[in-house]
Design an enzyme around this catalytic site. Sequence first.
Site, short mmCIF file in Angstrom:
data_model
loop_
_atom_site.label_atom_id
_atom_site.label_comp_id
_atom_site.label_asym_id
_atom_site.label_seq_id
_atom_site.Cartn_x
_atom_site.Cartn_y
_atom_site.Cartn_z
N HIS A 207 4.13 -10.06 6.46
CA HIS A 207 3.40 -8.83 6.10
C HIS A 207 1.63 -8.96 5.87
CE1 HIS A 207 3.94 -10.01 2.16
NE2 HIS A 207 2.70 -9.33 1.65
C1 UD1 Z 1 0.32 -5.28 -0.86
C2 UD1 Z 1 -0.22 -6.53 -1.43
C3 UD1 Z 1 0.23 -7.98 -1.23
C4 UD1 Z 1 2.03 -7.79 -1.48
C5 UD1 Z 1 2.54 -6.78 -0.68
C6 UD1 Z 1 4.03 -6.67 -0.89
C7 UD1 Z 1 -2.75 -5.90 -2.02
C8 UD1 Z 1 -3.97 -6.57 -1.52
N1 UD1 Z 1 -1.67 -6.53 -1.30
O1 UD1 Z 1 0.29 -5.31 0.52
O2 UD1 Z 1 -0.38 -8.94 -2.12
O3 UD1 Z 1 2.53 -9.02 -1.01
O4 UD1 Z 1 1.91 -5.61 -1.37
O5 UD1 Z 1 4.42 -5.58 -0.24
O6 UD1 Z 1 -2.56 -5.23 -2.58
N2 UD1 Z 1 2.84 1.43 2.93
C9 UD1 Z 1 3.84 2.40 3.27
N3 UD1 Z 1 4.75 2.75 1.94
C10 UD1 Z 1 4.44 2.13 0.77
C11 UD1 Z 1 3.45 1.24 0.66
C12 UD1 Z 1 2.36 0.94 1.80
O7 UD1 Z 1 4.09 2.93 4.37
O8 UD1 Z 1 5.24 2.55 -0.05
C13 UD1 Z 1 1.98 1.25 3.96
C14 UD1 Z 1 0.46 1.68 3.89
O9 UD1 Z 1 0.50 2.97 4.30
C15 UD1 Z 1 -0.36 0.72 4.46
C16 UD1 Z 1 0.31 -0.65 4.51
O10 UD1 Z 1 1.85 -0.15 4.14
O11 UD1 Z 1 -0.45 1.02 5.58
C17 UD1 Z 1 -0.01 -1.51 3.77
O12 UD1 Z 1 0.09 -1.00 2.14
P1 UD1 Z 1 -0.83 -1.54 1.13
O13 UD1 Z 1 -0.61 -0.96 -0.32
O14 UD1 Z 1 -2.43 -1.70 1.67
O15 UD1 Z 1 -0.81 -3.04 0.96
P2 UD1 Z 1 0.55 -4.27 1.32
O16 UD1 Z 1 0.34 -4.67 2.65
O17 UD1 Z 1 1.65 -3.68 1.08
#
Ligand code: UD1
Length: 362
Positions: A207
Amino acid sequence: MKKILFIAGARPNFMKISALTRAASLYRDKVQIGIIHTGQHYDDGLSEVFFREFKMPRPLANLGIGSGGRKEQIGKALKLLSAYMRTMRPDLIVVVGDVNSTLAGALAGASENIPVAHVEAGLRSFNWKMPEEANRVMTDHLSDLLFVTEESAINNLKAEGISEEKIFFTGNVMIDTLLHFGSLADKSDVLIKNSLTPKNYALLTLHRTENVSDGKCLEELLFAMNEIHKSIPIICPLHPRTEKALKDFNLTANFNILGPQSYLDFMSLQKNAEFVLTDSGGIQEEATIFNVPCITLREETERPITCELGTNEVVGRDREKIFEAVGRVLNGEWKKREGEIRGWDGNAGERTMNIIVKLLSC
Ligand code: UD1
């Protein structure tokens, strides 16, 4: 009675806060605790499920910052957390790990003049392209107390000029949670549900932005995974970011895809895997404790102890290197963990809270 606020936002925070709040309950005559959820992760499978499984106290508030990119997440969380701190006036804010919500919590503490403790401080990948690396460095420099999980972290903090008096080696709270809930994971039926037999599959997680946001890189990794799947089944609980990237780049995974898993199911999948392929930080540590070979699909790690004493090897993204590593695992040539790892013993939360309570009582 002193007030401590724990800031949680994204999946890897909850395992750590669970250990710390369990330990804090031993001091309920001295400290009052509360959790603020920034709402960075909002899906049930990435957030709520952990509160249920760990029986954690409900958050006092969920700030609902949601997704929307790094600047937006940090900005929104900083504004809302600061407002909360002004009303609540805690004696200490505790932030954990390296996600955007961690940095926002540390910034809110600094801006409202409230002391901040960072748990899992000092880890460094030295890769500034990773948002997590920037979060780690900035959080450490904003914090008043730094609790570390391994020796390298102490050296990193000292090299950056952070005073030794602020640094405490208390161990790994994520491993506390693993050891605490390990036997419950044995009751999970996730293997049966997915027709898997122990030591007869590989577990993949992917991820990191640097792996999935670049179409060429994701294509290379996917090619390697699809090939490996021909020799041993790969099972992959997919992160929403990766799911979106596969669609955007029109890439197909031939291996088995699952949705995000609960903690207990994921522990069961990890413990029983023949090996793990991952770009996660925490999984490198957990695989080491389970003594399961861990092939890290990144160019560096901020957790070098997992390579020095554990089962982890940083293999990178090159398909030939990945095939070579998988070959060694399948031939039974992979290293085992070398003894116990200092502070990864199930009592890190207690050691951390003990220090916090003593310092707050002074
Ligand atoms: C975040 C953390 C990372 C951690 C990871 C574990 C940062 C910079 N990164 O990355 O260190 O290892 O979480 O999961 O904070 N999304 C959903 N549902 C959710 C949450 C997110 O669909 O409940 C989607 C968001 O819309 C986005 C993507 O997932 O498109 C990424 O989510 P984001 O919170 O930006 O960071 P992660 O990649 O999850």
